[in-house]
Design a protein around this motif. Structure first.
Motif, mmCIF file in Angstrom:
data_model
loop_
_atom_site.group_PDB
_atom_site.id
_atom_site.type_symbol
_atom_site.label_atom_id
_atom_site.label_comp_id
_atom_site.label_asym_id
_atom_site.label_seq_id
_atom_site.Cartn_x
_atom_site.Cartn_y
_atom_site.Cartn_z
ATOM 1 N N GLY A 115 31.492 -39.921 -1.624
ATOM 2 C CA GLY A 115 31.085 -39.257 -2.865
ATOM 3 C C GLY A 115 31.718 -37.908 -3.134
ATOM 4 N N VAL A 116 32.514 -37.364 -2.203
ATOM 5 C CA VAL A 116 33.038 -36.009 -2.393
ATOM 6 C C VAL A 116 34.507 -35.999 -2.832
ATOM 7 N N HIS A 117 35.003 -37.164 -3.275
ATOM 8 C CA HIS A 117 36.393 -37.228 -3.733
ATOM 9 C C HIS A 117 36.513 -36.737 -5.176
ATOM 10 N N ALA A 146 33.756 -33.467 -7.590
ATOM 11 C CA ALA A 146 33.183 -32.671 -6.495
ATOM 12 C C ALA A 146 33.287 -31.179 -6.818
#
Lengths: 342, 170
Positions: free
Chosen positions: B124-126, B130
């Protein structure tokens, strides 16, 4: 040997914390939440869940007020759109009533007995913790292993698919929403039985589906779960509607944007299908209550007292009717092989 | 520092973070209350205390996240420690300083979370999402910082000993 003091002691403490964190990250990444670290998490969920329920009563209205303050423009647009939909649904409701009569008649003809469908294998659960972080889309529900809920089971709201269970313990379960980047679900359009994989995207509420180039997909098409092997989801559950279709060059396929039907920000109750891949066919009576408000206007024209052929007075009466329709749908789920597509 | 009071702060912080703030999102984002609390502790009580409180608050929050356990704890601990070290060089703290510290620590903590998350393989942090999330969460942290600093300062104040011949509890 001198004890570490001052700056040295600070560095020692920091190094200890960093090493502990890295060890935890490594252990958790390798074993998931099934080991002792997971058990600690379950206990924390159990402790916070009642507090969450208690704060819901207070925080819910405050949250609604806050959302209204932040999203007032969007809410006004949504309100206008909903008014238009209500008018449209009025017509559809009348059609649904006709269809219901036909369905009942067909059920009688096929001798379908309600008692045969008594073993409804859905568990209704309440959402207790909703999406706590910024980088993931998960919810926690208040029923778990004691209700037969296991990892991998599909979760649905009254209007469509929500996601699947990724962790379950006594008294609760964690559900990964469709919109999570790690979520993947086999889908197809209602019109064409060509399956594609719908995935969540970081920072977006929409899903992306890659379909075969031969698929004919148009904006507005309804997307449902596909009947494929290895899927965690029973077929024909509503997922969303197509919002964009982009053709890949060299016939590599279609990239389709799908807006989920479910409003994930407003989830309060969900149904968990107590069904796991490979278990066998399942017949579920799914009962859906639809509350529709229709507004009808009656215009009466009466001639005025000093009537001339062209002059008249007009009065308009507006009536609002609220009707609750209960629809029973028989869902037959085929038995896929073990494993799972998200 | 008063251990029992720190314990209460940690429990309240985690409960408020997971039970209340999901209802009070700013552009869909929640703030990093644990980080702001840890920074406030680091500011008043030094980098060591800040790092420990940051680690424990982050670990408590991690229990409710799908990301690997320890990721938030590490990001919070490193950020609070850095703020504590830098605070040693600050002579005076004007009124606008706390929101700035809140925003800066939110940005640093968020970027650490994203960076370590990428190394740990968190999906989820791509992407730009982010960074946008970190920016909004930092803005939220800046709004919370003055209140949190005030409350932490009052709640964790050391007892002043033997003022006027009597022991006074702070």
């Amino acid at each position: 040997m001198a004890r570490p003091r001052g700056a040295n002691r600070r560095r020692f403490v920091l190094a200890l914390l960093v090493l502990t964190s890295l060890t935890l990250i490594t252990l958790d990444s390798r074993s998931g939440r099934s080991g002792p670290l997971g058990a600690v998490g379950h206990v924390a969920h159990d402790i916070v869940s009642p507090i969450q329920r208690a704060t819901d009563a207070v925080a819910g209205p405050v949250g609604d007020w806050w959302s209204g303050l932040i999203d007032s423009g969007r809410l006004k647009r949504e309100n206008r759109s909903l008014r238009a939909q209500v008018a449209e649904l009025g017509g559809q409701q009348r059609q649904a009533q006709i269809d219901m009569k036909k369905l009942k008649s067909l059920e009688r003809m096929l001798s379908l007995n309600r008692q045969l469908l008594g073993n409804a294998r859905q568990v209704t659960a309440r959402v207790v913790i909703s999406d706590p972080g910024n980088f993931e889309s998960t919810i926690t529900i208040d029923r778990g292993q004691e209700a037969g809920i296991e990892k991998g089971m599909a979760v649905e709201a009254y209007d469509g698919v929500v996601g699947n269970v990724i962790d379950s313990w006594h008294g609760g379960a964690e559900v990964r929403l469709l919109t999570d980047p790690e979520s993947a679900i086999a889908v197809q359009t209602v019109a064409q039985p060509i399956a594609g994989i719908a995935q969540g995207q970081a920072g977006s509420h929409d899903l992306v589906v890659v379909f075969d180039a031969s698929a004919r997909v148009r904006r507005g098409d309804m997307v449902v779960t596909a009947d494929v092997a290895n899927s965690d989801y029973p077929p024909d559950l509503q997922v969303g509607t197509v919002t964009s279709v982009e053709e890949q060059p060299a016939g590599l396929g279609l990239i389709v944007g799908v807006a989920p039907i479910v409003d994930f920000d407003a989830l309060e109750y969900v149904d968990v299908f107590r069904w796991v891949p490979g278990e066998g066919p399942v017949m579920n009576p799914t009962t859906t209550s639809t509350k529709t408000s229709t507004t009808s206007s009656t215009t009466t024209t009466t001639p005025s007292s000093n009537s001339t052929p062209t002059s008249s007075s007009t009065s308009t009466t507006t009536t609002t009717t609220t009707t609750t329709t209960t629809t029973s749908v028989l869902t037959t789920t085929s038995a896929p092989t073990a494993g799972g597509t998200g | 520092m008063r251990a029992r009071r720190v314990g209460v702060v940690l429990v309240v912080t985690v409960v408020v973070q997971v039970a209340l703030f999901p209802h009070l999102r700013l552009v869909g984002r929640v703030p990093d209350l644990g980080l702001v609390v840890a920074v406030a502790v680091a500011f008043d009580h030094g980098p060591e205390a800040g790092a420990i409180v940051g680690f424990l608050a982050g670990l408590g929050f991690d229990l409710f996240l799908e990301t690997p356990l320890g990721l938030t704890a590490l990001a919070y601990a490193l950020t609070a420690y850095s703020v504590g070290v830098l605070q040693g060089g600050v002579l005076r703290t004007p009124k606008w300083f706390t929101p700035v510290i809140g925003a800066a620590s939110g940005t640093v903590g968020g970027m650490l979370f994203v960076g370590i998350g990428l190394l740990a393989g968190v999906d989820g942090v791509h992407g730009n999402h982010a960074y946008v999330t970190v920016a909004f969460a930092s803005a939220y942290d800046a709004l919370l910082a003055p209140f949190v600093f005030l409350m932490i300062g009052a709640w964790l104040r050391e007892p002043r000993e033997h003022v006027g011949g009597r022991r006074v509890l702070g």
